[in-house]
Design a protein around this motif. Structure first.
Motif, mmCIF file in Angstrom:
data_model
loop_
_atom_site.group_PDB
_atom_site.id
_atom_site.type_symbol
_atom_site.label_atom_id
_atom_site.label_comp_id
_atom_site.label_asym_id
_atom_site.label_seq_id
_atom_site.Cartn_x
_atom_site.Cartn_y
_atom_site.Cartn_z
ATOM 1 N N GLY A 19 0.816 -1.216 0.000
ATOM 2 C CA GLY A 19 0.000 0.000 0.000
ATOM 3 C C GLY A 19 0.845 1.259 0.000
ATOM 4 N N LYS A 20 0.206 2.392 -0.325
ATOM 5 C CA LYS A 20 0.891 3.684 -0.365
ATOM 6 C C LYS A 20 1.212 4.175 1.042
ATOM 7 N N THR A 21 2.323 4.907 1.147
ATOM 8 C CA THR A 21 2.709 5.569 2.397
ATOM 9 C C THR A 21 2.434 7.062 2.252
ATOM 10 N N ILE A 22 2.587 7.809 3.330
ATOM 11 C CA ILE A 22 2.258 9.239 3.335
ATOM 12 C C ILE A 22 3.006 10.015 2.245
ATOM 13 N N ASP A 23 4.240 9.630 1.953
ATOM 14 C CA ASP A 23 5.023 10.377 0.968
ATOM 15 C C ASP A 23 4.536 10.162 -0.467
ATOM 16 N N ALA A 24 3.583 9.272 -0.682
ATOM 17 C CA ALA A 24 3.029 9.035 -2.017
ATOM 18 C C ALA A 24 1.899 10.013 -2.347
ATOM 19 N N TYR A 25 1.503 10.852 -1.388
ATOM 20 C CA TYR A 25 0.402 11.782 -1.577
ATOM 21 C C TYR A 25 0.910 13.217 -1.624
ATOM 22 N N LYS A 26 0.380 13.991 -2.550
ATOM 23 C CA LYS A 26 0.701 15.417 -2.627
ATOM 24 C C LYS A 26 -0.058 16.145 -1.526
ATOM 25 N N PRO A 27 0.474 17.267 -1.038
ATOM 26 C CA PRO A 27 -0.239 18.020 0.014
ATOM 27 C C PRO A 27 -1.673 18.394 -0.370
ATOM 28 N N SER A 28 -1.923 18.639 -1.649
ATOM 29 C CA SER A 28 -3.274 19.017 -2.082
ATOM 30 C C SER A 28 -4.296 17.908 -1.835
ATOM 31 N N PHE A 29 -3.838 16.684 -1.705
ATOM 32 C CA PHE A 29 -4.732 15.563 -1.413
ATOM 33 C C PHE A 29 -5.465 15.768 -0.084
ATOM 34 N N PHE A 30 -4.848 16.533 0.828
ATOM 35 C CA PHE A 30 -5.377 16.707 2.178
ATOM 36 C C PHE A 30 -6.165 18.001 2.359
ATOM 37 N N VAL A 31 -6.475 18.712 1.264
ATOM 38 C CA VAL A 31 -7.252 19.948 1.328
ATOM 39 C C VAL A 31 -8.670 19.642 0.857
ATOM 40 N N PHE A 32 -9.650 19.951 1.699
ATOM 41 C CA PHE A 32 -11.044 19.629 1.419
ATOM 42 C C PHE A 32 -11.892 20.884 1.466
ATOM 43 N N GLU A 33 -12.805 21.001 0.537
ATOM 44 C CA GLU A 33 -13.730 22.131 0.484
ATOM 45 C C GLU A 33 -15.048 21.801 1.168
ATOM 46 N N ASN A 34 -15.455 20.548 1.128
ATOM 47 C CA ASN A 34 -16.757 20.130 1.659
ATOM 48 C C ASN A 34 -16.565 19.076 2.745
ATOM 49 N N VAL A 35 -16.688 19.527 3.983
ATOM 50 C CA VAL A 35 -16.468 18.657 5.138
ATOM 51 C C VAL A 35 -17.782 18.508 5.901
ATOM 52 N N SER A 36 -18.101 17.296 6.299
ATOM 53 C CA SER A 36 -19.263 17.033 7.146
ATOM 54 C C SER A 36 -18.788 16.394 8.444
ATOM 55 N N ILE A 37 -19.549 16.676 9.504
ATOM 56 C CA ILE A 37 -19.217 16.123 10.821
ATOM 57 C C ILE A 37 -20.445 15.411 11.374
ATOM 58 N N ILE A 38 -20.233 14.206 11.843
ATOM 59 C CA ILE A 38 -21.280 13.447 12.523
ATOM 60 C C ILE A 38 -20.824 13.262 13.966
ATOM 61 N N SER A 39 -21.687 13.621 14.906
ATOM 62 C CA SER A 39 -21.362 13.458 16.314
ATOM 63 C C SER A 39 -22.054 12.209 16.842
ATOM 64 N N LEU A 40 -21.261 11.245 17.256
ATOM 65 C CA LEU A 40 -21.798 10.016 17.848
ATOM 66 C C LEU A 40 -21.599 10.005 19.355
ATOM 67 N N GLU A 41 -21.342 11.170 19.928
ATOM 68 C CA GLU A 41 -21.098 11.238 21.370
ATOM 69 C C GLU A 41 -22.309 10.793 22.181
#
Length: 75
Positions: A19-41
């Motif tokens: 499998g891929k390691t962290i260095d196989a991903y460009k920094p842009s892979f970790f930038v998100f425009e649409n984030v949702s949060i579900i609270s299961l607390e």
């Protein structure tokens, strides 16, 4: 005892030696425009600390159809 604490990312290499390691991903892979949060607390006593699809179904309607990153807050 739960196997994971806190927030982290398991890369494919965590599960497979080919499998891929962290260095196989460009920094842009970790930038998100649409984030949702579900609270299961509020869900108490999830058996074996394992979140299953049925635990998420009731919350999915509150998520955008364009969700790129889903964060699950467990407290």
């Amino acid at each position: 005892m739960p196997s994971h604490f806190g927030t982290h990312i398991d890369f494919p290499y965590h599960f497979s030696s080919i499998g891929k390691t962290i260095d196989a991903y460009k920094p842009s892979f970790f930038v998100f425009e649409n984030v949702s949060i579900i609270s299961l607390e509020s869900i108490s006593l999830i058996e074996d600390y394992l979140i299953k699809p049925e635990h998420l179904l009731d919350y999915m309607n509150s998520c955008s159809n364009n969700t790129e990153l889903l964060l699950i807050k467990t407290g």
